[in-house]
Design a protein around this motif. Structure first.
Motif, PDB file in Angstrom:
ATOM      1  N   LYS A 136       0.781  -1.267  -0.021  1.00  0.00           N
ATOM      2  CA  LYS A 136      -0.178  -0.181  -0.114  1.00  0.00           C
ATOM      3  C   LYS A 136       0.960   1.354   0.302  1.00  0.00           C
ATOM      4  CE  LYS A 136      -3.718   2.445   1.834  1.00  0.00           C
ATOM      5  NZ  LYS A 136      -3.433   3.855   0.913  1.00  0.00           N
ATOM      6  N   LEU A 137       1.908   1.391   0.872  1.00  0.00           N
ATOM      7  CA  LEU A 137       2.946   2.345   0.745  1.00  0.00           C
ATOM      8  C   LEU A 137       3.230   2.577  -0.449  1.00  0.00           C
ATOM      9  CD1 LEU A 137       4.408   2.195   4.074  1.00  0.00           C
ATOM     10  CD2 LEU A 137       3.043   3.948   3.530  1.00  0.00           C
ATOM     11  N   CYS A 138       3.685   1.775  -1.446  1.00  0.00           N
ATOM     12  CA  CYS A 138       4.230   1.870  -2.223  1.00  0.00           C
ATOM     13  C   CYS A 138       3.577   2.376  -3.567  1.00  0.00           C
ATOM     14  CB  CYS A 138       5.220  -0.003  -2.987  1.00  0.00           C
ATOM     15  SG  CYS A 138       6.567   0.046  -2.169  1.00  0.00           S
ATOM     16  N   ILE A 139       2.458   2.137  -3.542  1.00  0.00           N
ATOM     17  CA  ILE A 139       1.208   2.017  -4.566  1.00  0.00           C
ATOM     18  C   ILE A 139       0.851   3.603  -4.351  1.00  0.00           C
ATOM     19  CG2 ILE A 139      -1.090   2.183  -5.306  1.00  0.00           C
ATOM     20  CD1 ILE A 139      -1.027  -0.996  -4.271  1.00  0.00           C
ATOM     21  N   ASP A 140       0.801   3.819  -3.397  1.00  0.00           N
ATOM     22  CA  ASP A 140       0.661   5.320  -2.481  1.00  0.00           C
ATOM     23  C   ASP A 140       2.044   6.863  -2.839  1.00  0.00           C
ATOM     24  OD1 ASP A 140      -2.073   4.917  -1.466  1.00  0.00           O
ATOM     25  OD2 ASP A 140      -0.710   5.055   0.327  1.00  0.00           O
ATOM     26  N   GLU A 141       2.681   5.208  -2.784  1.00  0.00           N
ATOM     27  CA  GLU A 141       4.323   6.758  -3.057  1.00  0.00           C
ATOM     28  C   GLU A 141       4.399   7.109  -4.712  1.00  0.00           C
ATOM     29  OE1 GLU A 141       9.039   6.398  -2.728  1.00  0.00           O
ATOM     30  OE2 GLU A 141       7.598   4.996  -2.044  1.00  0.00           O
ATOM     31  N   ILE A 142       3.716   5.970  -5.514  1.00  0.00           N
ATOM     32  CA  ILE A 142       4.384   5.343  -6.840  1.00  0.00           C
ATOM     33  C   ILE A 142       2.763   6.529  -7.283  1.00  0.00           C
ATOM     34  CG2 ILE A 142       3.232   4.473  -8.864  1.00  0.00           C
ATOM     35  CD1 ILE A 142       5.120   2.151  -7.567  1.00  0.00           C
ATOM     36  N   ASP A 143       1.870   6.512  -7.009  1.00  0.00           N
ATOM     37  CA  ASP A 143       0.518   7.350  -7.699  1.00  0.00           C
ATOM     38  C   ASP A 143       0.822   9.270  -6.866  1.00  0.00           C
ATOM     39  OD1 ASP A 143      -2.299   7.957  -8.331  1.00  0.00           O
ATOM     40  OD2 ASP A 143      -3.138   8.346  -6.056  1.00  0.00           O
ATOM     41  N   SER A 144       1.484   9.447  -5.856  1.00  0.00           N
ATOM     42  CA  SER A 144       2.307  10.563  -5.570  1.00  0.00           C
ATOM     43  C   SER A 144       2.844  11.365  -6.952  1.00  0.00           C
ATOM     44  CB  SER A 144       2.919  10.754  -4.232  1.00  0.00           C
ATOM     45  OG  SER A 144       4.188  10.023  -4.500  1.00  0.00           O
ATOM     46  N   PHE A 145       3.718  10.702  -7.490  1.00  0.00           N
ATOM     47  CA  PHE A 145       4.116  10.963  -8.894  1.00  0.00           C
ATOM     48  C   PHE A 145       3.114  12.135  -9.659  1.00  0.00           C
ATOM     49  CE2 PHE A 145       7.326   7.752  -6.927  1.00  0.00           C
ATOM     50  CZ  PHE A 145       8.220   8.689  -6.658  1.00  0.00           C
ATOM     51  N   PHE A 146       2.218  11.014 -10.411  1.00  0.00           N
ATOM     52  CA  PHE A 146       1.355  11.021 -11.192  1.00  0.00           C
ATOM     53  C   PHE A 146       0.418  12.404 -10.573  1.00  0.00           C
ATOM     54  CE2 PHE A 146       3.180   7.473 -11.672  1.00  0.00           C
ATOM     55  CZ  PHE A 146       3.586   7.643 -13.327  1.00  0.00           C
ATOM     56  N   GLN A 147      -0.137  13.111  -9.802  1.00  0.00           N
ATOM     57  CA  GLN A 147      -0.726  14.219  -8.730  1.00  0.00           C
ATOM     58  C   GLN A 147      -0.514  15.314 -10.199  1.00  0.00           C
ATOM     59  OE1 GLN A 147      -2.842  13.559  -6.197  1.00  0.00           O
ATOM     60  NE2 GLN A 147      -2.385  11.328  -5.501  1.00  0.00           N
ATOM     61  N   GLU A 148       0.317  15.852 -10.604  1.00  0.00           N
ATOM     62  CA  GLU A 148       0.227  17.055 -10.808  1.00  0.00           C
ATOM     63  C   GLU A 148      -0.032  16.957 -12.360  1.00  0.00           C
ATOM     64  OE1 GLU A 148       3.006  19.619  -9.762  1.00  0.00           O
ATOM     65  OE2 GLU A 148       2.663  18.849  -7.403  1.00  0.00           O
ATOM     66  N   GLU A 149       0.635  15.726 -13.018  1.00  0.00           N
ATOM     67  CA  GLU A 149       0.205  15.501 -14.001  1.00  0.00           C
ATOM     68  C   GLU A 149      -0.242  13.811 -14.793  1.00  0.00           C
ATOM     69  OE1 GLU A 149       4.315  14.253 -16.015  1.00  0.00           O
ATOM     70  OE2 GLU A 149       5.122  15.840 -14.522  1.00  0.00           O
ATOM     71  N   GLU A 150      -1.216  13.680 -15.464  1.00  0.00           N
ATOM     72  CA  GLU A 150      -1.938  13.520 -16.090  1.00  0.00           C
ATOM     73  C   GLU A 150      -1.095  11.364 -16.187  1.00  0.00           C
ATOM     74  OE1 GLU A 150      -2.949  13.829 -20.691  1.00  0.00           O
ATOM     75  OE2 GLU A 150      -1.864  15.254 -21.092  1.00  0.00           O
ATOM     76  N   LYS A 151      -1.734  10.725 -16.114  1.00  0.00           N
ATOM     77  CA  LYS A 151      -1.654   9.052 -16.458  1.00  0.00           C
ATOM     78  C   LYS A 151      -1.153   9.226 -17.910  1.00  0.00           C
ATOM     79  CE  LYS A 151      -3.050   8.218 -11.617  1.00  0.00           C
ATOM     80  NZ  LYS A 151      -3.517   7.800 -10.490  1.00  0.00           N
ATOM     81  N   ASP A 152      -0.604   9.200 -18.328  1.00  0.00           N
ATOM     82  CA  ASP A 152      -0.055   8.620 -19.326  1.00  0.00           C
ATOM     83  C   ASP A 152       0.949   8.413 -19.666  1.00  0.00           C
ATOM     84  OD1 ASP A 152       0.628   9.099 -22.361  1.00  0.00           O
ATOM     85  OD2 ASP A 152       0.114  11.313 -23.085  1.00  0.00           O
ATOM     86  N   PHE A 153       1.050   6.762 -20.323  1.00  0.00           N
ATOM     87  CA  PHE A 153       1.829   5.758 -20.537  1.00  0.00           C
ATOM     88  C   PHE A 153       2.999   6.371 -22.068  1.00  0.00           C
ATOM     89  CE2 PHE A 153       4.225   2.628 -22.688  1.00  0.00           C
ATOM     90  CZ  PHE A 153       4.548   1.399 -21.701  1.00  0.00           C
ATOM     91  N   PHE A 154       3.125   6.873 -22.639  1.00  0.00           N
ATOM     92  CA  PHE A 154       3.740   7.664 -23.185  1.00  0.00           C
ATOM     93  C   PHE A 154       4.965   8.617 -23.255  1.00  0.00           C
ATOM     94  CE2 PHE A 154       0.827   5.334 -26.649  1.00  0.00           C
ATOM     95  CZ  PHE A 154       1.118   5.155 -26.960  1.00  0.00           C
ATOM     96  N   LYS A 155       4.055   9.103 -21.985  1.00  0.00           N
ATOM     97  CA  LYS A 155       5.037  10.083 -21.190  1.00  0.00           C
ATOM     98  C   LYS A 155       5.974   9.615 -20.199  1.00  0.00           C
ATOM     99  CE  LYS A 155       2.375  13.860 -20.681  1.00  0.00           C
ATOM    100  NZ  LYS A 155       1.370  15.423 -20.659  1.00  0.00           N
ATOM    101  N   TYR A 156       5.586   8.290 -19.759  1.00  0.00           N
ATOM    102  CA  TYR A 156       6.452   7.828 -18.644  1.00  0.00           C
ATOM    103  C   TYR A 156       7.681   6.621 -19.751  1.00  0.00           C
ATOM    104  CZ  TYR A 156       7.296   3.403 -16.099  1.00  0.00           C
ATOM    105  OH  TYR A 156       8.041   2.505 -15.913  1.00  0.00           O
TER     106      TYR A 156
END
Length: 53
Positions: free
Chosen positions: A13-33
């Motif tokens: 759960k902590l890892c999921i929350d941490e990963i999700d925090s990287f995408f708070q300000e940007e859209e979740k776009d696979f090609f950008k990632y």
């Protein structure tokens, strides 16, 4: 439930929350990632931390 399992689930759960925090300000776009090497390596390290005993 076994304490080890609870700790493991909490770590996930902590890892999921941490990963999700990287995408708070940007859209979740696979090609950008896909083009962002630094973010990819960071996420790999976070996920590796789950598999380390």
């Amino acid at each position: 439930m076994d304490e080890r399992i609870l700790k493991w689930l909490y770590d996930i759960k902590l890892c999921i929350d941490e990963i999700d925090s990287f995408f708070q300000e940007e859209e979740k776009d696979f090609f950008k990632y896909k083009n962002n090497l630094m973010l990819k390596e960071l996420l790999k390290e976070i996920l590796r931390s789950l598999v380390k005993p």
